[in-house]
Design a protein around this motif. Structure first.
Motif, mmCIF file in Angstrom:
data_model
loop_
_atom_site.group_PDB
_atom_site.id
_atom_site.type_symbol
_atom_site.label_atom_id
_atom_site.label_comp_id
_atom_site.label_asym_id
_atom_site.label_seq_id
_atom_site.Cartn_x
_atom_site.Cartn_y
_atom_site.Cartn_z
ATOM 1 N N ALA A 125 0.823 -1.205 0.000
ATOM 2 C CA ALA A 125 0.000 0.000 0.000
ATOM 3 C C ALA A 125 0.863 1.262 0.000
ATOM 4 C CB ALA A 125 -0.938 -0.006 1.197
ATOM 5 N N GLY A 126 1.940 1.244 0.794
ATOM 6 C CA GLY A 126 2.839 2.395 0.814
ATOM 7 C C GLY A 126 3.461 2.646 -0.546
ATOM 8 N N TYR A 127 3.888 1.581 -1.187
ATOM 9 C CA TYR A 127 4.464 1.713 -2.524
ATOM 10 C C TYR A 127 3.421 2.212 -3.515
ATOM 11 C CZ TYR A 127 6.539 0.318 -6.992
ATOM 12 O OH TYR A 127 7.019 0.307 -8.279
ATOM 13 N N LEU A 128 2.201 1.685 -3.425
ATOM 14 C CA LEU A 128 1.145 2.100 -4.348
ATOM 15 C C LEU A 128 0.816 3.587 -4.172
ATOM 16 C CD1 LEU A 128 -1.266 -0.974 -4.161
ATOM 17 C CD2 LEU A 128 0.131 -0.265 -6.102
ATOM 18 N N ARG A 129 0.761 4.042 -2.938
ATOM 19 C CA ARG A 129 0.479 5.468 -2.712
ATOM 20 C C ARG A 129 1.562 6.350 -3.320
ATOM 21 N NH1 ARG A 129 -1.477 3.319 2.435
ATOM 22 N NH2 ARG A 129 -3.762 3.554 2.484
ATOM 23 N N SER A 130 2.809 5.861 -3.309
ATOM 24 C CA SER A 130 3.892 6.629 -3.927
ATOM 25 C C SER A 130 3.715 6.731 -5.435
ATOM 26 C CB SER A 130 5.249 5.990 -3.600
ATOM 27 O OG SER A 130 5.471 4.804 -4.372
ATOM 28 N N LEU A 131 2.937 5.806 -6.012
ATOM 29 C CA LEU A 131 2.661 5.824 -7.452
ATOM 30 C C LEU A 131 1.370 6.578 -7.775
ATOM 31 C CD1 LEU A 131 3.448 2.068 -8.291
ATOM 32 C CD2 LEU A 131 4.929 4.058 -8.694
ATOM 33 N N GLY A 132 0.705 7.102 -6.739
ATOM 34 C CA GLY A 132 -0.519 7.850 -6.971
ATOM 35 C C GLY A 132 -1.793 7.036 -6.892
ATOM 36 N N VAL A 133 -1.693 5.764 -6.505
ATOM 37 C CA VAL A 133 -2.883 4.930 -6.367
ATOM 38 C C VAL A 133 -3.692 5.402 -5.165
ATOM 39 C CG1 VAL A 133 -3.716 2.578 -5.907
ATOM 40 C CG2 VAL A 133 -1.777 2.946 -7.453
ATOM 41 N N GLU A 134 -5.007 5.422 -5.313
ATOM 42 C CA GLU A 134 -5.886 5.824 -4.215
ATOM 43 C C GLU A 134 -6.689 4.628 -3.716
ATOM 44 O OE1 GLU A 134 -8.176 9.329 -4.879
ATOM 45 O OE2 GLU A 134 -6.538 10.376 -5.928
ATOM 46 N N PHE A 135 -7.088 4.698 -2.426
ATOM 47 C CA PHE A 135 -7.813 3.597 -1.782
ATOM 48 C C PHE A 135 -9.143 4.096 -1.242
ATOM 49 C CE2 PHE A 135 -3.406 2.384 -1.662
ATOM 50 C CZ PHE A 135 -3.412 1.008 -1.854
ATOM 51 N N GLU A 136 -10.134 3.230 -1.337
ATOM 52 C CA GLU A 136 -11.424 3.479 -0.717
ATOM 53 C C GLU A 136 -11.784 2.240 0.089
ATOM 54 O OE1 GLU A 136 -16.079 4.412 -1.960
ATOM 55 O OE2 GLU A 136 -14.466 4.754 -3.407
ATOM 56 N N THR A 137 -11.752 2.343 1.409
ATOM 57 C CA THR A 137 -12.019 1.203 2.281
ATOM 58 C C THR A 137 -13.420 1.297 2.881
ATOM 59 O OG1 THR A 137 -11.008 2.321 4.170
ATOM 60 C CG2 THR A 137 -9.579 0.917 2.825
ATOM 61 N N GLY A 138 -13.883 0.168 3.418
ATOM 62 C CA GLY A 138 -15.219 0.140 3.991
ATOM 63 C C GLY A 138 -16.298 0.357 2.949
ATOM 64 N N ALA A 139 -16.016 -0.045 1.717
ATOM 65 C CA ALA A 139 -16.944 0.191 0.604
ATOM 66 C C ALA A 139 -17.210 -1.127 -0.118
ATOM 67 C CB ALA A 139 -16.372 1.227 -0.361
ATOM 68 N N ARG A 140 -18.231 -1.821 0.272
ATOM 69 C CA ARG A 140 -18.581 -3.095 -0.365
ATOM 70 C C ARG A 140 -19.258 -2.828 -1.706
ATOM 71 N NH1 ARG A 140 -19.088 -8.368 1.053
ATOM 72 N NH2 ARG A 140 -20.766 -9.601 0.151
ATOM 73 N N VAL A 141 -18.754 -3.438 -2.743
ATOM 74 C CA VAL A 141 -19.319 -3.277 -4.080
ATOM 75 C C VAL A 141 -20.485 -4.252 -4.244
ATOM 76 C CG1 VAL A 141 -18.880 -3.486 -6.557
ATOM 77 C CG2 VAL A 141 -17.120 -2.528 -5.053
ATOM 78 N N ASN A 142 -21.647 -3.731 -4.554
ATOM 79 C CA ASN A 142 -22.820 -4.574 -4.760
ATOM 80 C C ASN A 142 -23.209 -4.697 -6.226
ATOM 81 O OD1 ASN A 142 -23.489 -5.280 -1.983
ATOM 82 N ND2 ASN A 142 -23.936 -3.100 -1.717
ATOM 83 N N SER A 143 -22.669 -3.820 -7.058
ATOM 84 C CA SER A 143 -22.929 -3.901 -8.496
ATOM 85 C C SER A 143 -21.809 -3.194 -9.240
ATOM 86 C CB SER A 143 -24.266 -3.240 -8.837
ATOM 87 O OG SER A 143 -24.431 -3.152 -10.245
ATOM 88 N N LEU A 144 -21.355 -3.803 -10.310
ATOM 89 C CA LEU A 144 -20.328 -3.160 -11.132
ATOM 90 C C LEU A 144 -20.849 -1.864 -11.738
ATOM 91 C CD1 LEU A 144 -18.833 -6.272 -12.996
ATOM 92 C CD2 LEU A 144 -17.738 -4.926 -11.194
ATOM 93 N N ASP A 145 -22.147 -1.776 -11.908
ATOM 94 C CA ASP A 145 -22.733 -0.560 -12.486
ATOM 95 C C ASP A 145 -22.638 0.625 -11.548
ATOM 96 O OD1 ASP A 145 -23.398 -1.958 -14.782
ATOM 97 O OD2 ASP A 145 -25.387 -2.511 -14.039
ATOM 98 N N ASP A 146 -22.379 0.374 -10.265
ATOM 99 C CA ASP A 146 -22.302 1.465 -9.294
ATOM 100 C C ASP A 146 -20.896 2.022 -9.144
ATOM 101 O OD1 ASP A 146 -25.000 1.089 -8.819
ATOM 102 O OD2 ASP A 146 -24.680 -0.199 -7.069
ATOM 103 N N LEU A 147 -19.915 1.451 -9.833
ATOM 104 C CA LEU A 147 -18.538 1.908 -9.703
ATOM 105 C C LEU A 147 -18.372 3.300 -10.309
ATOM 106 C CD1 LEU A 147 -16.555 -1.322 -10.706
ATOM 107 C CD2 LEU A 147 -16.913 -0.424 -8.400
#
Length: 515
Positions: A225-247
């Motif tokens: 995660a630390g390495y990914l953040r250095s590359l500009g990757v963002e995280f969203e936690t506590g977010a259960r995906v219930n449909s791909l259409d909602d992304l």
């Protein structure tokens, strides 16, 4: 709202590995995780008492340390430190004896007596070519020094563990050692390819060891995660995906989830025939897991067990084979094969001063409701009298409790799907990472090369994603720079269809002429 190049659903090792590859290629990535903490099966929590830290799923990582998905990235700069026990593995036997799998293949062979040379010849090709095999997995090809040896190794790996043991070894020690290694396959040891799991596990122990991260498995996810953040990757936690259409808007989605979860969230995005294939995907036996807070180390009778990070508890090869076969027949073994990890012998940071932790599990039928606590502790007590007296607290996680914590562990299956030969080459379908929707890829342990903390499922799936993203980028650039008339050029699919139609019409006319 931002338009992402790629969204990764799930932050297990495969999801994080996929995100790293895509971000390194210069694309924007969002990682979405249902839990409040990233990591999937690579997390560490105080499951028993304050100050005692336990790995919630994976605990020993023989495949992670040399995996191209991890070793090619600067994870040490982000806090990942590997701890190597004095010996990778000990296999406990009755009578205060144990078989030690030392880091040195030759030393281990020398301790196996009459079976020593057979053991050495079996594993030497994999141990000697470990770097070659890892380079090959990472996409680098070069000619091996011993092609014939690797071919023999491949043929032996396709066998059953029982067949290999009976043909290679005479003594109980070597047979028990190989049976325990093959037991990680979560397969009956009479099944084809079960030998391959044993060979690969043993070879990894001799080639790179069976280490674990200092401070807990969560350090793997934390470093990624630390390495990914250095590359500009963002995280969203506590977010259960219930449909791909909602992304959020995105160009491609990579799903580090089980086939069952993909079915749940895909809706009408996938055609019926593919959904039926996913629904038929078979999950393997579950795990029944215990974690203990101890007031002292496990009191093994055999000295070698005190030196090992991992201890196999199950007795003879016949006992292990019988127990694993019983599970596949839908029953719980009375004397299960138990895999034990004892981190605090080598990493005291996981427990208060003078105290210890222990981690163990056995296989049970998928979704089993049977409490295996007594049977697991009884097996350990068999080889470590007085163990129960050192227990301060325990955490009990049966198959359904494991699934409740992580939806990818369907029925408690650690392996992402049954490792039967029918599914080894079609995980989860013959299309592997691909789905009929070009914007949806699967990158969980249900895809090749399967279970284990190695990140290679995500590594390979990301290659497909990067190729598609680059192709779309080239298409957009071409559309911007081309004359207006060029924008109506038919797609490849249309051109192929037109060519087929012209060919069919020509064939009809030709048949009429000769008729």
């Amino acid at each position: 709202m931002r338009n992402w190049d790629a969204i990764v659903i799930g932050s297990g090792p495969n999801g994080l590995s996929a995100a790293a590859s895509i971000a390194e290629a210069g694309f924007s990535v969002l990682v979405i995780e249902a839990s409040q903490e990233i990591g999937g099966g690579t997390r560490t929590l105080p499951l028993t008492l304050p100050g005692f830290r336990h790995d919630i799923c994976s605990a020993i990582h023989p495949l992670a340390i040399s995996s191209p998905a991890f070793s090619r990235r600067p994870l040490a700069e982000y806090g990942l430190e590997w701890v190597h026990p004095a010996i990778p593995l000990a296999h406990a036997l009755d009578g205060g004896q144990a078989i030690a799998m030392e880091r040195s293949l030759r030393t281990t062979a020398d301790r196996l007596g009459e079976d020593g040379e057979a053991y050495y010849r079996l594993l030497a090709p994999a141990v000697d070519h470990w770097q070659f095999l890892n380079d090959l997995a990472g996409g680098k090809w070069r000619t091996p020094r011993d092609s014939a040896g690797l071919l023999r190794l491949a043929l032996q790996s396709a066998r059953s563990a029982v067949g290999l043991m009976e043909s290679r070894f005479r003594g109980a020690g070597a047979k028990a050692l190989l049976a325990g290694l093959a037991g990680h396959a979560n397969l009956p040891l009479e099944d084809a390819f079960s030998a391959g799991f044993g060979i690969s596990m043993g070879a990894s122990g001799h080639a790179v060891g069976w280490p674990f991260p200092r401070g807990g498995a969560g350090r793997i996810a934390g470093a990624l995660a630390g390495y990914l953040r250095s590359l500009g990757v963002e995280f969203e936690t506590g977010a259960r995906v219930n449909s791909l259409d909602d992304l959020p808007p995105h160009r491609i989605a990579l799903c580090d989830i089980s086939p069952r979860e993909l079915l749940r969230i895909s809706g009408s995005r996938l055609p019926g025939w593919f959904r039926a294939r996913l629904a038929k995907f078979r999950y393997g036996p579950g795990a029944f897991k215990l974690d203990w807070a101890l007031d002292g180390p496990i009191p093994w009778t055999a000295a070698d067990c005190h030196r090992a990070g991992t201890v196999h508890v199950g007795g003879t090869a016949d006992e292990i084979a019988a127990g694993e076969r019983t599970v596949w027949e839908g029953n719980c073994a009375e004397n299960p094969f138990v895999i034990v990890a004892q981190h605090t012998r080598f990493d005291p940071s996981r427990a208060p001063v003078g105290k210890h932790t222990a981690w163990a599990y056995c296989h049970v039928p998928n979704g089993s409701q049977v409490d295996m606590s007594e049977r697991i502790e009884g097996q350990i007590e068999r080889f470590a009298p007085g163990f129960r007296n050192r227990i301060l607290a325990r955490s009990v996680l049966g198959p359904m409790a494991l699934e409740a914590r992580n939806a990818n562990l369907v029925g408690g299956d650690f392996c992402g799907g049954a490792n039967s030969w029918r599914q080894l080459f079609t995980r989860p379908t013959m299309f592997a990472y691909l789905t009929p929707d070009p914007r949806i890829l699967l990158c969980s342990s249900a895809t090749p090369p399967g279970a284990g903390v190695h990140g290679m499922c995500g590594y390979y799936a990301a290659r497909v994603a990067i190729s598609r993203l680059r192709q779309r980028a080239r298409t957009r650039e071409s559309a911007k720079s081309a004359p207006t008339a060029a924008k109506v050029v038919p797609t490849r699919a249309v051109r192929v269809a037109v060519a087929i139609a012209i060919g069919a019409a020509t064939l009809v006319r030709w048949r009429r002429r000769i008729g």
